[in-house]
Design an enzyme around this catalytic site. Structure first.
Site, PDB file in Angstrom:
ATOM      1  N   VAL A   1       9.685   6.755   3.455  1.00 44.97           N
ATOM      2  CA  VAL A   1      10.818   7.665   4.138  1.00 44.97           C
ATOM      3  C   VAL A   1      10.984   8.686   4.226  1.00 44.97           C
ATOM      4  O   VAL A   1      10.495   9.510   3.055  1.00 44.97           O
ATOM      5  CB  VAL A   1      12.484   6.936   3.525  1.00 44.97           C
ATOM      6  CG1 VAL A   1      13.792   7.897   4.176  1.00 44.97           C
ATOM      7  CG2 VAL A   1      12.126   5.367   3.517  1.00 44.97           C
TER       8      VAL A   1
ATOM      9  N   GLU B   1       0.905  -0.992   0.215  1.00 47.59           N
ATOM     10  CA  GLU B   1       0.255  -0.263  -0.565  1.00 47.59           C
ATOM     11  C   GLU B   1       0.843   1.013  -0.140  1.00 47.59           C
ATOM     12  O   GLU B   1       0.239   2.439  -0.391  1.00 47.59           O
ATOM     13  CB  GLU B   1      -1.206   0.087   1.438  1.00 47.59           C
ATOM     14  CG  GLU B   1      -1.884   1.181   1.468  1.00 47.59           C
ATOM     15  CD  GLU B   1      -2.494   1.532   0.324  1.00 47.59           C
ATOM     16  OE1 GLU B   1      -2.900   2.488   0.052  1.00 47.59           O
ATOM     17  OE2 GLU B   1      -3.155  -0.197  -0.054  1.00 47.59           O
TER      18      GLU B   1
ATOM     19  N   TYR C   1      12.253   0.595  -8.366  1.00 44.85           N
ATOM     20  CA  TYR C   1      11.329  -0.031  -8.875  1.00 44.85           C
ATOM     21  C   TYR C   1      11.790  -1.240 -10.155  1.00 44.85           C
ATOM     22  O   TYR C   1      11.668  -1.641 -10.550  1.00 44.85           O
ATOM     23  CB  TYR C   1      10.007  -0.238  -8.941  1.00 44.85           C
ATOM     24  CG  TYR C   1       8.902   0.805  -7.975  1.00 44.85           C
ATOM     25  CD1 TYR C   1       9.337   0.386  -6.457  1.00 44.85           C
ATOM     26  CD2 TYR C   1       8.667   1.695  -7.399  1.00 44.85           C
ATOM     27  CE1 TYR C   1       9.007   0.509  -5.316  1.00 44.85           C
ATOM     28  CE2 TYR C   1       7.630   2.455  -6.448  1.00 44.85           C
ATOM     29  CZ  TYR C   1       7.489   1.501  -5.780  1.00 44.85           C
ATOM     30  OH  TYR C   1       7.154   2.003  -4.179  1.00 44.85           O
TER      31      TYR C   1
ATOM     32  N   GLY D   1      17.079   8.753   0.940  1.00 46.36           N
ATOM     33  CA  GLY D   1      19.157   8.680  -0.081  1.00 46.36           C
ATOM     34  C   GLY D   1      19.872   7.958   1.105  1.00 46.36           C
ATOM     35  O   GLY D   1      20.960   8.021   0.637  1.00 46.36           O
TER      36      GLY D   1
END
Length: 154
Positions: free
Chosen positions: A90, A86, A134, A96
C-alpha cells in the site's frame, strides 16, 4: 480531504504502470531500490500476455490505485496447489487505513475459493509491522529454509 470507500478489484493490463510504480516504492521500503529491473513491457506480458503467470488485486481510492496484492500459483509436491503471495503493498500515504487488510483478505478468500491447500509468502525479518500483521492471521514463520536464487545469464 475525505476519501471515498476503497474498491478492491482484479487488476487489468491498463493498471500495470501504476502497479510497477508500487513495486518500485516497495523496493525502496525494502532497502533495495536498484533491484527492480523488470521492464513495463515484460510486466504487462507476464500478467496479461498469451501465457500470464501472475494475477493481482488492486485497492483503488478516488480513482487512484493505492495498493496491490500480486500473486501466482505454485505447486508443492507435499501440499499440492498453493497460492504464492509475491507482493502486497500500500502506498505510504495510504497506510494505516486497512487497505492491506482488505487486499490480504481478498487474496486469501480467492485461495480458499479455488480450493488451494494454502497461501505462502516471504517477509523480511526486520519488517516488524508486516510480521505483526501476519501473526493476527495465525501465520506460521519458518526460519529453517534459506532463500536461494540464480540469475539468468550466469
Amino acid at each position: 480531504m475525505e476519501t471515498t470507500t476503497p474498491t478492491i478489484r482484479k487488476a487489468i493490463a491498463a493498471d500495470c504502470t501504476q502497479l510497477l510504480a508500487l513495486v518500485k516504492e516497495l523496493a525502496v521500503y525494502e532497502r533495495a531500490p536498484d533491484e527492480v529491473t523488470v521492464s513495463l513491457d515484460e510486466f504487462i506480458d507476464a500478467g496479461f500476455g498469451a501465457n500470464p503467470v501472475w494475477e493481482a488485486f488492486v485497492a483503488e481510492v478516488d480513482g487512484r490505485i493505492v495498493g496491490m496484492s500480486l500473486f501466482y500459483i505454485r505447486y508443492s509436491t507435499w501440499k499440492g496447489r498453493r497460492l504464492y503471495l509475491e507482493d502486497i503493498v500500500v502506498t505510504e500515504a495510504m497506510r494505516g487505513r486497512g487497505l492491506g487488510k482488505l487486499l490480504f483478505e481478498e487474496t486469501w478468500n480467492l485461495c480458499k475459493a479455488r480450493n488451494y491447500s494454502g497461501m505462502v509468502w516471504q517477509v523480511l525479518e526486520w519488517n516488524e509491522p508486516a510480521i505483526r500483521f501476519y501473526k493476527k492471521y495465525g501465520a506460521t514463520f519458518d526460519g529453517e529454509w534459506v532463500n536461494v536464487s540464480i540469475a539468468a545469464g550466469r
